[in-house]
Motif scaffolding. Sequence first.
Motif, PDB file in Angstrom:
ATOM      1  N   THR A 138      62.226  61.491  52.298  1.00  0.00           N
ATOM      2  CA  THR A 138      61.735  62.850  52.075  1.00  0.00           C
ATOM      3  C   THR A 138      60.861  62.863  50.832  1.00  0.00           C
ATOM      4  N   PHE A 139      60.260  63.988  50.546  1.00  0.00           N
ATOM      5  CA  PHE A 139      59.326  64.110  49.424  1.00  0.00           C
ATOM      6  C   PHE A 139      60.062  64.317  48.090  1.00  0.00           C
ATOM      7  N   GLY A 140      59.398  63.950  47.007  1.00  0.00           N
ATOM      8  CA  GLY A 140      59.850  64.281  45.658  1.00  0.00           C
ATOM      9  C   GLY A 140      61.179  63.717  45.218  1.00  0.00           C
ATOM     10  N   VAL A 141      61.556  62.523  45.651  1.00  0.00           N
ATOM     11  CA  VAL A 141      62.887  62.017  45.303  1.00  0.00           C
ATOM     12  C   VAL A 141      62.884  60.956  44.195  1.00  0.00           C
ATOM     13  N   GLU A 142      61.717  60.562  43.727  1.00  0.00           N
ATOM     14  CA  GLU A 142      61.694  59.573  42.643  1.00  0.00           C
ATOM     15  C   GLU A 142      61.434  60.284  41.321  1.00  0.00           C
ATOM     16  N   THR A 143      60.338  60.018  40.678  1.00  0.00           N
ATOM     17  CA  THR A 143      60.059  60.591  39.362  1.00  0.00           C
ATOM     18  C   THR A 143      60.069  62.113  39.389  1.00  0.00           C
ATOM     19  N   SER A 144      59.501  62.707  40.426  1.00  0.00           N
ATOM     20  CA  SER A 144      59.455  64.174  40.504  1.00  0.00           C
ATOM     21  C   SER A 144      60.851  64.791  40.526  1.00  0.00           C
ATOM     22  N   SER A 145      61.829  64.076  41.054  1.00  0.00           N
ATOM     23  CA  SER A 145      63.187  64.628  41.115  1.00  0.00           C
ATOM     24  C   SER A 145      63.875  64.596  39.758  1.00  0.00           C
ATOM     25  N   ARG A 146      63.314  63.860  38.818  1.00  0.00           N
ATOM     26  CA  ARG A 146      63.893  63.808  37.479  1.00  0.00           C
ATOM     27  C   ARG A 146      63.101  64.668  36.489  1.00  0.00           C
ATOM     28  N   ASN A 147      62.304  65.548  37.034  1.00  0.00           N
ATOM     29  CA  ASN A 147      61.530  66.473  36.226  1.00  0.00           C
ATOM     30  C   ASN A 147      62.486  67.481  35.600  1.00  0.00           C
ATOM     31  N   SER A 148      62.238  67.839  34.363  1.00  0.00           N
ATOM     32  CA  SER A 148      63.102  68.796  33.667  1.00  0.00           C
ATOM     33  C   SER A 148      62.822  70.238  34.073  1.00  0.00           C
ATOM     34  N   GLU A 149      61.790  70.456  34.880  1.00  0.00           N
ATOM     35  CA  GLU A 149      61.359  71.780  35.330  1.00  0.00           C
ATOM     36  C   GLU A 149      60.876  72.662  34.184  1.00  0.00           C
ATOM     37  N   VAL A 150      60.595  72.070  33.016  1.00  0.00           N
ATOM     38  CA  VAL A 150      60.088  72.829  31.880  1.00  0.00           C
ATOM     39  C   VAL A 150      58.584  73.000  32.022  1.00  0.00           C
ATOM     40  N   ILE A 151      58.119  74.197  31.761  1.00  0.00           N
ATOM     41  CA  ILE A 151      56.684  74.462  31.693  1.00  0.00           C
ATOM     42  C   ILE A 151      56.338  74.447  30.205  1.00  0.00           C
ATOM     43  N   HIS A 152      55.709  73.373  29.766  1.00  0.00           N
ATOM     44  CA  HIS A 152      55.430  73.175  28.346  1.00  0.00           C
ATOM     45  C   HIS A 152      54.214  73.974  27.910  1.00  0.00           C
ATOM     46  N   ALA A 153      54.249  74.448  26.677  1.00  0.00           N
ATOM     47  CA  ALA A 153      53.146  75.233  26.131  1.00  0.00           C
ATOM     48  C   ALA A 153      52.055  74.358  25.535  1.00  0.00           C
ATOM     49  N   GLY A 154      52.362  73.120  25.167  1.00  0.00           N
ATOM     50  CA  GLY A 154      51.373  72.231  24.556  1.00  0.00           C
ATOM     51  C   GLY A 154      51.450  72.205  23.048  1.00  0.00           C
ATOM     52  N   ILE A 155      52.633  72.385  22.525  1.00  0.00           N
ATOM     53  CA  ILE A 155      52.845  72.531  21.082  1.00  0.00           C
ATOM     54  C   ILE A 155      52.646  71.231  20.311  1.00  0.00           C
ATOM     55  N   TYR A 156      53.147  70.124  20.813  1.00  0.00           N
ATOM     56  CA  TYR A 156      53.307  68.922  20.005  1.00  0.00           C
ATOM     57  C   TYR A 156      52.173  67.906  20.089  1.00  0.00           C
ATOM     58  N   TYR A 157      51.251  68.065  21.010  1.00  0.00           N
ATOM     59  CA  TYR A 157      50.225  67.044  21.213  1.00  0.00           C
ATOM     60  C   TYR A 157      49.175  67.067  20.113  1.00  0.00           C
ATOM     61  N   LYS A 158      48.532  65.921  19.884  1.00  0.00           N
ATOM     62  CA  LYS A 158      47.521  65.797  18.835  1.00  0.00           C
ATOM     63  C   LYS A 158      46.337  66.719  19.103  1.00  0.00           C
ATOM     64  N   LYS A 159      45.752  67.201  18.025  1.00  0.00           N
ATOM     65  CA  LYS A 159      44.591  68.083  18.078  1.00  0.00           C
ATOM     66  C   LYS A 159      43.479  67.451  18.926  1.00  0.00           C
ATOM     67  N   ASN A 160      42.926  68.244  19.824  1.00  0.00           N
ATOM     68  CA  ASN A 160      41.803  67.847  20.680  1.00  0.00           C
ATOM     69  C   ASN A 160      42.113  66.677  21.624  1.00  0.00           C
ATOM     70  N   SER A 161      43.372  66.368  21.830  1.00  0.00           N
ATOM     71  CA  SER A 161      43.721  65.273  22.738  1.00  0.00           C
ATOM     72  C   SER A 161      43.674  65.770  24.184  1.00  0.00           C
ATOM     73  N   LEU A 162      43.531  64.821  25.109  1.00  0.00           N
ATOM     74  CA  LEU A 162      43.553  65.184  26.526  1.00  0.00           C
ATOM     75  C   LEU A 162      44.914  65.752  26.911  1.00  0.00           C
ATOM     76  N   LYS A 163      45.992  65.219  26.312  1.00  0.00           N
ATOM     77  CA  LYS A 163      47.326  65.749  26.618  1.00  0.00           C
ATOM     78  C   LYS A 163      47.413  67.225  26.246  1.00  0.00           C
ATOM     79  N   ALA A 164      46.885  67.572  25.070  1.00  0.00           N
ATOM     80  CA  ALA A 164      46.918  68.973  24.643  1.00  0.00           C
ATOM     81  C   ALA A 164      46.102  69.841  25.595  1.00  0.00           C
ATOM     82  N   LYS A 165      44.906  69.375  25.918  1.00  0.00           N
ATOM     83  CA  LYS A 165      44.010  70.135  26.797  1.00  0.00           C
ATOM     84  C   LYS A 165      44.636  70.351  28.168  1.00  0.00           C
ATOM     85  N   TYR A 166      45.140  69.268  28.772  1.00  0.00           N
ATOM     86  CA  TYR A 166      45.644  69.373  30.142  1.00  0.00           C
ATOM     87  C   TYR A 166      47.042  69.972  30.219  1.00  0.00           C
ATOM     88  N   CYS A 167      47.801  69.888  29.147  1.00  0.00           N
ATOM     89  CA  CYS A 167      49.100  70.568  29.139  1.00  0.00           C
ATOM     90  C   CYS A 167      48.879  72.078  29.206  1.00  0.00           C
TER      91      CYS A 167
END
Length: 154
Positions: free
Chosen positions: A42-71
């Motif tokens: 079935t779908f979503g049983v590996e990494t996706s199933s261990r998702n914390s279900e948190v919708i992150h705001a983007g607080i901790y990523y480095k300034k102007n980083s792709l992680k910050a932008k895409y979060c």
Amino acid sequence: MNSEVYLDTVVIGSGILGLSIAYYISKKFPNMTIAVLEKNPTFGVETSSRNSEVIHAGIYYKKNSLKAKYCKLGKEMIYDICKKNSIQFNKCGKFIVINNDEQYSNLIQIKENAFYNDVDLKYLDKNEMSNIENLSHFNGALWSSETGDLPPIL
């Protein structure tokens, strides 16, 4: 009898990313033939199933980083998709707390980082914390109103 099948696109993996990619392609190219291949029953049983279900705001990523932008972009897209499809979510917010005054500089550093990533955090001092049930013993906190969560997928 010819058993050949011709596909325009094959997506490998039916986790959250694989299914999202297949969905995006199907909307952008409605006449395209797409197959999603998955090794599990079935779908979503590996990494996706261990998702914390948190919708992150983007607080901790480095300034102007792709992680910050895409979060931040991802957060906005998740809330939008949930609203459009009547998917339950909880924009519950998040407190980042300190136990003593020595930790105050850490909060300020987090707040500055969030500011550079265009994420709004509100500082609450000890007096403001005393008015919040179960948080009155902390010396201060940052409040992220944009953090949320989703119900578990499985």
